[in-house]
Write a protein that holds these residues in place. Structure first.
Motif, PDB file in Angstrom:
ATOM      1  N   ALA A 189       0.883  -1.166   0.000  1.00  0.00           N
ATOM      2  CA  ALA A 189       0.000   0.000   0.000  1.00  0.00           C
ATOM      3  C   ALA A 189       0.919   1.212   0.000  1.00  0.00           C
ATOM      4  O   ALA A 189       1.710   1.389   0.946  1.00  0.00           O
ATOM      5  N   ARG A 221      -3.390   6.801  -3.195  1.00  0.00           N
ATOM      6  CA  ARG A 221      -2.609   5.661  -2.740  1.00  0.00           C
ATOM      7  C   ARG A 221      -3.062   4.426  -3.509  1.00  0.00           C
ATOM      8  O   ARG A 221      -4.254   4.205  -3.708  1.00  0.00           O
ATOM      9  N   GLY A 238      -6.031  -2.087  -6.177  1.00  0.00           N
ATOM     10  CA  GLY A 238      -7.007  -1.038  -5.944  1.00  0.00           C
ATOM     11  C   GLY A 238      -6.376   0.324  -5.871  1.00  0.00           C
ATOM     12  O   GLY A 238      -5.141   0.487  -5.900  1.00  0.00           O
ATOM     13  N   GLU A 262      -6.965   4.296  -3.945  1.00  0.00           N
ATOM     14  CA  GLU A 262      -7.623   5.058  -2.881  1.00  0.00           C
ATOM     15  C   GLU A 262      -7.364   6.544  -3.115  1.00  0.00           C
ATOM     16  O   GLU A 262      -6.214   6.953  -3.299  1.00  0.00           O
ATOM     17  N   TYR A 263      -8.436   7.301  -3.153  1.00  0.00           N
ATOM     18  CA  TYR A 263      -8.320   8.761  -3.260  1.00  0.00           C
ATOM     19  C   TYR A 263      -8.859   9.378  -1.980  1.00  0.00           C
ATOM     20  O   TYR A 263      -9.947   9.036  -1.525  1.00  0.00           O
ATOM     21  N   GLU A 264      -8.095  10.304  -1.420  1.00  0.00           N
ATOM     22  CA  GLU A 264      -8.492  10.926  -0.160  1.00  0.00           C
ATOM     23  C   GLU A 264      -8.440  12.438  -0.288  1.00  0.00           C
ATOM     24  O   GLU A 264      -7.475  12.998  -0.829  1.00  0.00           O
ATOM     25  N   ALA A 316     -13.120  10.032   1.366  1.00  0.00           N
ATOM     26  CA  ALA A 316     -12.176   9.120   0.718  1.00  0.00           C
ATOM     27  C   ALA A 316     -12.969   8.126  -0.115  1.00  0.00           C
ATOM     28  O   ALA A 316     -14.084   7.743   0.231  1.00  0.00           O
ATOM     29  N   ARG A 358     -12.437   4.381  -2.332  1.00  0.00           N
ATOM     30  CA  ARG A 358     -11.562   3.237  -2.573  1.00  0.00           C
ATOM     31  C   ARG A 358     -12.215   2.279  -3.569  1.00  0.00           C
ATOM     32  O   ARG A 358     -13.402   1.979  -3.460  1.00  0.00           O
ATOM     33  N   THR A 370     -11.489  -1.622  -5.374  1.00  0.00           N
ATOM     34  CA  THR A 370     -10.705  -2.854  -5.295  1.00  0.00           C
ATOM     35  C   THR A 370     -11.289  -3.875  -6.256  1.00  0.00           C
ATOM     36  O   THR A 370     -12.492  -4.110  -6.272  1.00  0.00           O
ATOM     37  N   GLN A 427     -15.922   1.700  -1.981  1.00  0.00           N
ATOM     38  CA  GLN A 427     -16.303   2.273  -0.697  1.00  0.00           C
ATOM     39  C   GLN A 427     -16.144   3.781  -0.747  1.00  0.00           C
ATOM     40  O   GLN A 427     -15.081   4.298  -1.112  1.00  0.00           O
ATOM     41  N   ARG A 482     -11.903  -1.360   3.692  1.00  0.00           N
ATOM     42  CA  ARG A 482     -10.781  -1.113   4.601  1.00  0.00           C
ATOM     43  C   ARG A 482     -10.546  -2.307   5.515  1.00  0.00           C
ATOM     44  O   ARG A 482      -9.408  -2.651   5.825  1.00  0.00           O
ATOM     45  N   TYR A 526      -1.285  -2.662   6.721  1.00  0.00           N
ATOM     46  CA  TYR A 526      -2.056  -1.633   6.010  1.00  0.00           C
ATOM     47  C   TYR A 526      -2.371  -0.475   6.933  1.00  0.00           C
ATOM     48  O   TYR A 526      -2.248   0.680   6.560  1.00  0.00           O
TER      49      TYR A 526
END
Length: 761
Positions: A671, A679, A699, A701-703, A708, A710, A712, A731, A745, A755
């Motif tokens: 990760a 990420r 996957g 992940e945008y925050e 956020a 995600r 996958t 998510q 998560r 993680y």
């Protein structure tokens, strides 16, 4: 008593979670280093402002004096004072600020105009004009805004009213955890009432917008505003799988009584139908229990109804007595594979059902357990089914002998073992033992002398014609007993010196010898194996008194285990930077006791076992284990694991496992942020022996400051036949509100070691 999801949400999520009755995901973190998790609001501008320290504390009472600072003041008659300029009115921890305040001395009330601000503890209110009654702690703000300082939340309303009976009323409410000027997500309600005494709130015509697009609406909702529980819907889950189709999960929490609650969770799979899961919990002064029931009527892929239930209860009785119950049952062998929790489900072969009565005192520990099994794997033969324990009784103690360095240990066990159409037994097992404990910080010596007495009263058993074991014979009875002495002597040195001439690094050298003598009793080879198995050989096996677990066998031994360990320690922190161990067992006699048929073990030495662990920095750790067969001159088992984790949001794992002729796997997971906001993560688990990928996912992940997202995608083998499943999970997590979508998560916390992501406050 609150479900874990409800409790996390009610405690941490703030006003927005209260509005929806939601909950936060519970993320898993398996970090190798001690470091703070990333601040969830690190991408936000500096906001909200810090509160004045004098506004933190208990609410003022009626007698608390009022003080005012202002640029100018004037009296109006005998009842009023007008303050103008930068006016600050304080009463204990309550602070009011405005451009102009008209203070009514007799009513102890204030009318405020201009830029009005109110602050007390974590609540800050603002408006264009307001009236506040200091005695009743009530007031009204027009065109008001609010901030929840502890929850990084803000909002506004056309009117805010705080009543004398400790209620807050708001009209045309907007709530968000995004910074001022950011409208990524907002929660709107036409009316809201918060009853602070009852700990309850209600909202009408509530709507949740993401990127100004409505994604949720409810005409009416009731919710808790403190840690008390309230019935209502929890956040839904969404996903899609090649096996199940589209999946929707909508849990509902029911607060039945203060000591009784239930969570009902419909789980719809478009390819199968709808499953209902319920979790019922109860609590009394002495008892706590949980009943989980899952029922799937007419599974379209399975072709029948399916169910699973599990009942657990613990009751504490006087004199340190305790009763534990655990009862579970499933409808079919593939239930957990098809409908089990988690993205991939779980394969299980036996479901234990037990009732245990126990007592613990400073002098002894007693336990009586009744246990049976439901075998849900049809491939298991009747001759390999587990035995019922009806009952299994244990009595253990470890007591000092006066003021001497010796201890007396007693381990007693009686078990009634039953199985249909099979040999049955009443088994008595006694294991007294005296140990001595001598030593200083630089050396130790621990002799032990004891013995084992085991008696089997067998039913439906007879010796076969070849005399190499027992066979099932209805109505036949046999008795076997074994009395075997055991002597062991454990010894070692702990030598220490400075390492490489540095003052803060120390190196140790720790040789250790473990001698064990147990005479052979070949007659026990005739006995059936009820609940005994052989232990996998590891470094710890060098210092064990038996190579079996269970009373049906006692391994004969005349051997010495030799090991050498060296460590490099940081003297300041006590942390081990590098350690290595090497060991082997040398046998002086053959091993004649066997778990099942086979030849006598004649090897004069065991496999060579080596372990190395390294943690030279806080970011890097590695561990490897190796078993080397000196006769075949090849590795029989090996494993290696590397982890690089410079920050809680960054982790790379590389692993390899090999067991000769059985398993050969590589595992890589990571990760890693590629920008401050983005990420990527993934895992690849590959069987080198079969040249086949067992599990892989990737996957993104945008925050942002307040939310956020995600994604996958996963492909994995979900059963022993090698069948594949592909699923996609998404998510959306609104910080301070909760998550909408699959528990991505939680899945990542299980699939990627380290993680580690703290749930949003």
């Amino acid at each position: 008593m609150v479900s874990k999801q409800a409790q996390q949400g009610f405690r941490r999520a703030g006003l927005a979670v209260l509005l929806l009755g939601g909950c936060l995901w519970h993320g898993l973190a398996t970090a190798q280093i001690e470091a703070e998790e990333p601040e969830p609001w690190r991408l936000c501008p500096t906001w909200p402002p810090e509160r004045p320290p004098e506004t933190v504390g208990p609410a003022p009472d009626h007698g608390t004096p009022v003080t005012v600072d202002a640029d100018s003041s004037e009296g109006i008659g005998e009842q009023y004072f007008r303050y103008q300029g930068d006016v600050i009115m304080r009463q204990g921890t309550r602070q009011l600020r405005a451009e102009e305040i008209l203070y009514d001395i007799q009513a102890n009330a204030a009318e405020m105009r201009g830029e009005v601000d109110f602050i007390q503890n974590d609540l800050a209110l603002s408006g264009e004009q307001a009236r506040f009654d200091l005695d009743s702690d009530s007031g009204e703000f027009q065109q008001g805004g609010f901030r929840l300082l502890d929850r990084h939340a803000r909002g506004d309303a056309s009117r805010l009213r705080r009543t004398a009976d400790n209620r807050t009323l708001m009209d045309d409410l907007m709530f968000t955890t995004c910074a001022p000027g950011n409208r990524d997500w907002e929660l709107h309600a036409r009316e809201m009432e918060l009853d602070h005494e009852a700990g309850r709130g209600t909202a009408r015509h509530m709507r949740l917008d993401f990127k100004r697009v409505p994604i949720f609406y409810s005409p009416w909702v009731s919710f808790p505003i403190d840690e008390s529980r309230k019935s209502g819907f929890l956040f839904p889950d969404f996903g899609r799988s090649s096996r199940h189709g589209t999946e929707v999960v909508l849990p509902w929490y029911w607060n039945i009584r203060p000591n009784l609650d239930m969570t009902l969770t419909p789980h719809h799979r478009s390819e199968r139908g709808t499953q209902l899961r319920t979790e019922t919990r109860y609590l009394t002064a002495t008892t706590r229990g949980t009943l989980d029931v899952e029922y799937h009527p007419d599974d379209k892929l399975f072709g029948d109804d399916r169910y699973y239930y599990r009942y657990r209860q613990r009751t504490d009785l006087p004199a340190n007595w305790r009763i534990n119950a655990n009862v579970q049952r499933a409808s079919d062998p593939d239930y957990f594979l098809d409908l089990g929790s988690g993205p991939g489900g779980r394969t299980r072969t036996h479901l234990p059902q037990s009732l245990t009565i126990s007592q613990r005192t400073p002098w002894y520990r007693f336990q009586s357990r009744f246990r049976i099994f439901q075998t849900i794997d049809d491939a298991i033969e009747d001759s390999r089914l587990p035995y019922r324990e009806m009952p299994d009784m244990r009595l253990d103690s470890d007591l000092p002998i006066g003021r001497s360095p010796f201890h007396a240990e007693l381990h007693h066990r009686f078990t009634r073992l039953e199985r249909a159409d099979s040999i049955e037994a009443d088994r008595l097992h006694l294991h007294p033992r005296v140990t001595g404990r001598f030593g200083t910080p630089g050396w130790f010596l621990q002799p032990a002398l004891g013995g084992q007495y085991t008696r089997h009263e067998l039913s439906n058993a007879a010796i076969n014609d070849d005399g190499d074991g027992l066979v099932f014979s209805p109505g036949e009875d046999l008795s076997f007993s074994r009395s075997t002495p055991i002597f062991s002597l454990d010894s070692g040195l702990i030598l220490e010196r400075p390492f490489a001439g540095t003052a803060n690094l120390r190196q140790t050298l720790e040789p250790r010898l473990f001698y064990l003598y147990v005479p052979a009793d070949e007659e026990q080879n005739l006995l059936p194996r009820f609940d005994t198995r052989e232990i996998d050989f590891t470094f710890a096996s060098l210092f064990m008194e038996d190579r079996f677990v269970g009373p049906d066998r006692l391994g004969d031994a005349n051997r010495v285990g030799m090991a050498l360990t060296s460590r490099i320690l940081d003297r300041d922190s006590g942390r081990s930077l590098l350690s290595g161990s090497l060991g082997q067992i040398h046998h002086f006699d053959d091993r004649e006791v066997r778990l099942r048929g086979g030849e006598t073990a004649t090897e004069a030495r065991s496999e060579l076992v080596a372990e190395v662990q390294a943690a030279p920095t806080d970011s890097f750790s590695a561990r490897t284990t190796l078993l080397w067969d000196p006769d075949d001159r090849q590795t029989s088992r090996s494993a290696i694991q590397f982890q690089y984790r410079p920050e809680p949001r960054k982790v790379i794992n590389i692993g390899y496992r090999n067991r000769r002729n059985r398993l050969d796997q590589a595992d890589v997971s990571f990760a890693w942020p590629i920008t401050e906001r983005i990420r990527v993560f993934g895992r690849w688990n590959h069987s080198l022996e079969d040249d086949e990928t067992l599990d892989r996912f990737a996957g993104l992940e945008y925050e942002s400051c307040c939310w956020a997202l995600r994604f996958t995608s996963r492909r994995y083998i979900y059963n022993r036949d090698g069948d594949l499943d592909r699923n996609f999970m998404i998510q959306l997590e609104l910080k301070g509100l909760g998550g909408v979508g699959n528990p991505v998560r939680e899945f990542l916390g299980e699939g990627i070691m380290g993680y580690g992501y703290r749930e949003f406050d």
